[in-house]
Structures are given as C-alpha cells and as structure tokens.
Design a protein around this motif. Structure first.
Motif, PDB file in Angstrom:
ATOM      1  N   ILE A 148       0.861  -1.174   0.000  1.00 38.54           N
ATOM      2  CA  ILE A 148       0.000   0.000   0.000  1.00 38.54           C
ATOM      3  C   ILE A 148       0.899   1.226   0.000  1.00 38.54           C
ATOM      4  O   ILE A 148       1.771   1.367   0.858  1.00 38.54           O
ATOM      5  CB  ILE A 148      -0.932  -0.001   1.225  1.00 38.54           C
ATOM      6  N   LEU A 149       0.671   2.117  -0.976  1.00 35.64           N
ATOM      7  CA  LEU A 149       1.478   3.326  -1.128  1.00 35.64           C
ATOM      8  C   LEU A 149       0.601   4.547  -0.896  1.00 35.64           C
ATOM      9  O   LEU A 149      -0.474   4.663  -1.484  1.00 35.64           O
ATOM     10  CB  LEU A 149       2.077   3.397  -2.530  1.00 35.64           C
ATOM     11  N   GLY A 150       1.056   5.454  -0.058  1.00 35.79           N
ATOM     12  CA  GLY A 150       0.347   6.704   0.187  1.00 35.79           C
ATOM     13  C   GLY A 150       1.256   7.867  -0.153  1.00 35.79           C
ATOM     14  O   GLY A 150       2.430   7.865   0.204  1.00 35.79           O
ATOM     15  N   ARG A 151       0.688   8.861  -0.847  1.00 39.16           N
ATOM     16  CA  ARG A 151       1.465  10.020  -1.262  1.00 39.16           C
ATOM     17  C   ARG A 151       0.660  11.299  -1.028  1.00 39.16           C
ATOM     18  O   ARG A 151      -0.549  11.300  -1.150  1.00 39.16           O
ATOM     19  CB  ARG A 151       1.816   9.946  -2.760  1.00 39.16           C
ATOM     20  N   ASP A 152       1.364  12.357  -0.705  1.00 44.78           N
ATOM     21  CA  ASP A 152       0.779  13.696  -0.592  1.00 44.78           C
ATOM     22  C   ASP A 152      -0.105  13.815   0.652  1.00 44.78           C
ATOM     23  O   ASP A 152      -1.203  13.282   0.702  1.00 44.78           O
ATOM     24  CB  ASP A 152      -0.004  14.039  -1.866  1.00 44.78           C
ATOM     25  N   GLN A 153       0.403  14.486   1.648  1.00 43.59           N
ATOM     26  CA  GLN A 153      -0.279  14.694   2.930  1.00 43.59           C
ATOM     27  C   GLN A 153      -0.707  13.371   3.567  1.00 43.59           C
ATOM     28  O   GLN A 153      -1.855  13.189   3.979  1.00 43.59           O
ATOM     29  CB  GLN A 153      -1.475  15.629   2.756  1.00 43.59           C
ATOM     30  N   ALA A 154       0.231  12.465   3.657  1.00 40.82           N
ATOM     31  CA  ALA A 154      -0.040  11.137   4.215  1.00 40.82           C
ATOM     32  C   ALA A 154      -0.098  11.201   5.737  1.00 40.82           C
ATOM     33  O   ALA A 154       0.645  11.938   6.380  1.00 40.82           O
ATOM     34  CB  ALA A 154       1.045  10.163   3.777  1.00 40.82           C
ATOM     35  N   LYS A 155      -1.014  10.419   6.294  1.00 43.20           N
ATOM     36  CA  LYS A 155      -1.107  10.266   7.748  1.00 43.20           C
ATOM     37  C   LYS A 155      -1.292   8.797   8.059  1.00 43.20           C
ATOM     38  O   LYS A 155      -1.993   8.084   7.348  1.00 43.20           O
ATOM     39  CB  LYS A 155      -2.277  11.053   8.318  1.00 43.20           C
ATOM     40  N   VAL A 156      -0.662   8.374   9.147  1.00 40.54           N
ATOM     41  CA  VAL A 156      -0.777   6.999   9.619  1.00 40.54           C
ATOM     42  C   VAL A 156      -1.116   7.055  11.100  1.00 40.54           C
ATOM     43  O   VAL A 156      -0.523   7.828  11.852  1.00 40.54           O
ATOM     44  CB  VAL A 156       0.547   6.224   9.396  1.00 40.54           C
ATOM     45  N   PHE A 157      -2.085   6.239  11.501  1.00 41.11           N
ATOM     46  CA  PHE A 157      -2.499   6.167  12.897  1.00 41.11           C
ATOM     47  C   PHE A 157      -2.242   4.748  13.389  1.00 41.11           C
ATOM     48  O   PHE A 157      -2.739   3.794  12.799  1.00 41.11           O
ATOM     49  CB  PHE A 157      -3.983   6.510  13.035  1.00 41.11           C
ATOM     50  N   LEU A 158      -1.463   4.626  14.462  1.00 38.96           N
ATOM     51  CA  LEU A 158      -1.129   3.320  15.035  1.00 38.96           C
ATOM     52  C   LEU A 158      -1.767   3.185  16.408  1.00 38.96           C
ATOM     53  O   LEU A 158      -1.508   3.997  17.295  1.00 38.96           O
ATOM     54  CB  LEU A 158       0.384   3.161  15.173  1.00 38.96           C
ATOM     55  N   ASN A 159      -2.594   2.179  16.585  1.00 36.68           N
ATOM     56  CA  ASN A 159      -3.169   1.828  17.893  1.00 36.68           C
ATOM     57  C   ASN A 159      -3.799   2.993  18.653  1.00 36.68           C
ATOM     58  O   ASN A 159      -3.716   3.062  19.856  1.00 36.68           O
ATOM     59  CB  ASN A 159      -2.089   1.180  18.767  1.00 36.68           C
ATOM     60  N   ASN A 160      -4.375   3.950  17.975  1.00 36.37           N
ATOM     61  CA  ASN A 160      -5.065   5.100  18.564  1.00 36.37           C
ATOM     62  C   ASN A 160      -4.186   6.012  19.411  1.00 36.37           C
ATOM     63  O   ASN A 160      -4.676   6.984  19.951  1.00 36.37           O
ATOM     64  CB  ASN A 160      -6.270   4.650  19.412  1.00 36.37           C
ATOM     65  N   ASN A 161      -2.919   5.697  19.576  1.00 33.57           N
ATOM     66  CA  ASN A 161      -2.047   6.518  20.409  1.00 33.57           C
ATOM     67  C   ASN A 161      -0.927   7.197  19.641  1.00 33.57           C
ATOM     68  O   ASN A 161      -0.324   8.138  20.139  1.00 33.57           O
ATOM     69  CB  ASN A 161      -1.412   5.681  21.528  1.00 33.57           C
ATOM     70  N   PHE A 162      -0.624   6.701  18.463  1.00 32.31           N
ATOM     71  CA  PHE A 162       0.537   7.184  17.731  1.00 32.31           C
ATOM     72  C   PHE A 162       0.081   7.683  16.364  1.00 32.31           C
ATOM     73  O   PHE A 162      -0.475   6.927  15.581  1.00 32.31           O
ATOM     74  CB  PHE A 162       1.552   6.041  17.578  1.00 32.31           C
ATOM     75  N   GLU A 163       0.314   8.960  16.099  1.00 29.68           N
ATOM     76  CA  GLU A 163      -0.086   9.573  14.839  1.00 29.68           C
ATOM     77  C   GLU A 163       1.156  10.070  14.106  1.00 29.68           C
ATOM     78  O   GLU A 163       2.006  10.719  14.703  1.00 29.68           O
ATOM     79  CB  GLU A 163      -1.022  10.750  15.129  1.00 29.68           C
ATOM     80  N   ILE A 164       1.243   9.754  12.814  1.00 31.51           N
ATOM     81  CA  ILE A 164       2.405  10.138  12.018  1.00 31.51           C
ATOM     82  C   ILE A 164       1.924  10.848  10.761  1.00 31.51           C
ATOM     83  O   ILE A 164       1.050  10.354  10.062  1.00 31.51           O
ATOM     84  CB  ILE A 164       3.229   8.901  11.609  1.00 31.51           C
ATOM     85  N   SER A 165       2.504  12.005  10.473  1.00 35.51           N
ATOM     86  CA  SER A 165       2.198  12.694   9.225  1.00 35.51           C
ATOM     87  C   SER A 165       3.499  12.836   8.436  1.00 35.51           C
ATOM     88  O   SER A 165       4.569  12.987   9.016  1.00 35.51           O
ATOM     89  CB  SER A 165       1.555  14.056   9.487  1.00 35.51           C
ATOM     90  N   ALA A 166       3.387  12.758   7.116  1.00 43.77           N
ATOM     91  CA  ALA A 166       4.549  12.846   6.231  1.00 43.77           C
ATOM     92  C   ALA A 166       4.063  13.048   4.804  1.00 43.77           C
ATOM     93  O   ALA A 166       2.861  13.128   4.551  1.00 43.77           O
ATOM     94  CB  ALA A 166       5.394  11.573   6.331  1.00 43.77           C
TER      95      ALA A 166
END
Length: 163
Positions: A40-58
């Motif tokens: 799975i590839l995400g591009r342009d204002q990508a966000k990932v949420f892990l286990n409701n506690n960890f949020e990553i933007s890139a």
C-alpha cells in the motif's frame, strides 16, 4: 464522476478492512495498492495512525502487508499521544510484529512530560517497553537548564532514567 465515486468507495472499503484487521489506519491524497494488495502506497499529505495513540504525518508511506513493515519518509512528524512525545525526522520504519519504530536522519525529539529535547541522527523506539535507544551522537537538553552531549544512550520512560 461515477469512476471517481467508485474509487473513493473502494479506497474507503480497503482502508476500513485493512485498519480493522491490523490496527493501522492510513489517509493520503493519493493511495494505491500493488502486488495483489500486499503493498500500500500513500502520497501527498499522508497520515498513519497506530493503535489510537501514535499519529504520524509525512509526504509518503509504503506499507508491506506481508512483512508488516511500514516505511514513512519526507517531513515526518510523529506524535505519541499517550507518552506525550513528539518526534520530527526524515525517515521512519515501523515493524508492527515487534512494535519497534526506527527513526533516521535529522531527528528532534521532545518529551513534553519531562521537558527533555534530544537531537540525533538515528534511534529506535520500543513502544511496549517505552525505551528510546539513541545510536551515535546525541545532543540533549533537560528542563532548558542542562545540556548533554553523548553517544549511544538509552532513555527508559518507565523509570525516567538515562543510561
């Protein structure tokens, strides 16, 4: 217009199915799947949420579903809401099976609870153990009072100790 709506519904379905099964949620302006849905590839204002506690933007992420490895790059900002830690870096690798996050290049860590800043180029974060291992040189600021320069250290969030 029908094609655009169909694509949006398909993406929502895939993301819902994927995030419920693996406790990882993705958003981005552009998401595509390859290798029969295993990449799975995400591009342009990508966000990932892990286990409701960890949020990553890139700017982008690549997730290998079979290996359960997530690579995130370009202007990475990570927020551990539970432990009140913000981390900026160029790259991040998340190994879901072991619950390990490795950050690389131009890293700035801010522990809000303990008012500790760390600047370094590589470290690992063992989520379940709440351990940060800095590899190489690190510049550390504590309470805007103390400045420490060190190599290869471990910060134990459970005991608030630095080794």
């Amino acid at each position: 217009m029908k094609n655009k709506n169909l694509i949006i519904i398909l993406i929502i379905f895939l993301l819902t199915t994927f995030s419920n099964a693996n406790e990882i949620e993705f958003t981005a302006k552009k998401i595509e799947t390859k290798e029969n849905g295993n990449l799975i590839l995400g591009r342009d204002q990508a966000k990932v949420f892990l286990n409701n506690n960890f949020e990553i933007s890139a700017e982008k992420f690549d997730y290998n579903k079979q290996k359960e490895i997530l690579n995130i790059s370009e202007n990475v900002l990570s927020k551990d809401k539970l432990n009140k830690i913000d981390i900026k870096s160029d790259n991040l690798v998340y190994e879901k099976i072991n619950e390990i996050i490795t950050f690389e290049n131009n890293i700035f860590i801010y522990d809000k609870l303990n008012n500790i800043n760390i600047v370094t180029n590589k470290f690992t974060y063992l989520i379940n153990k709440k351990l940060i291992s800095v590899i190489g040189k690190a510049n550390i600021g504590v309470n805007n009072t103390y400045k420490i320069i060190s190599h290869n250290l471990i910060f134990d969030k459970n005991n608030n100790t630095l080794k």
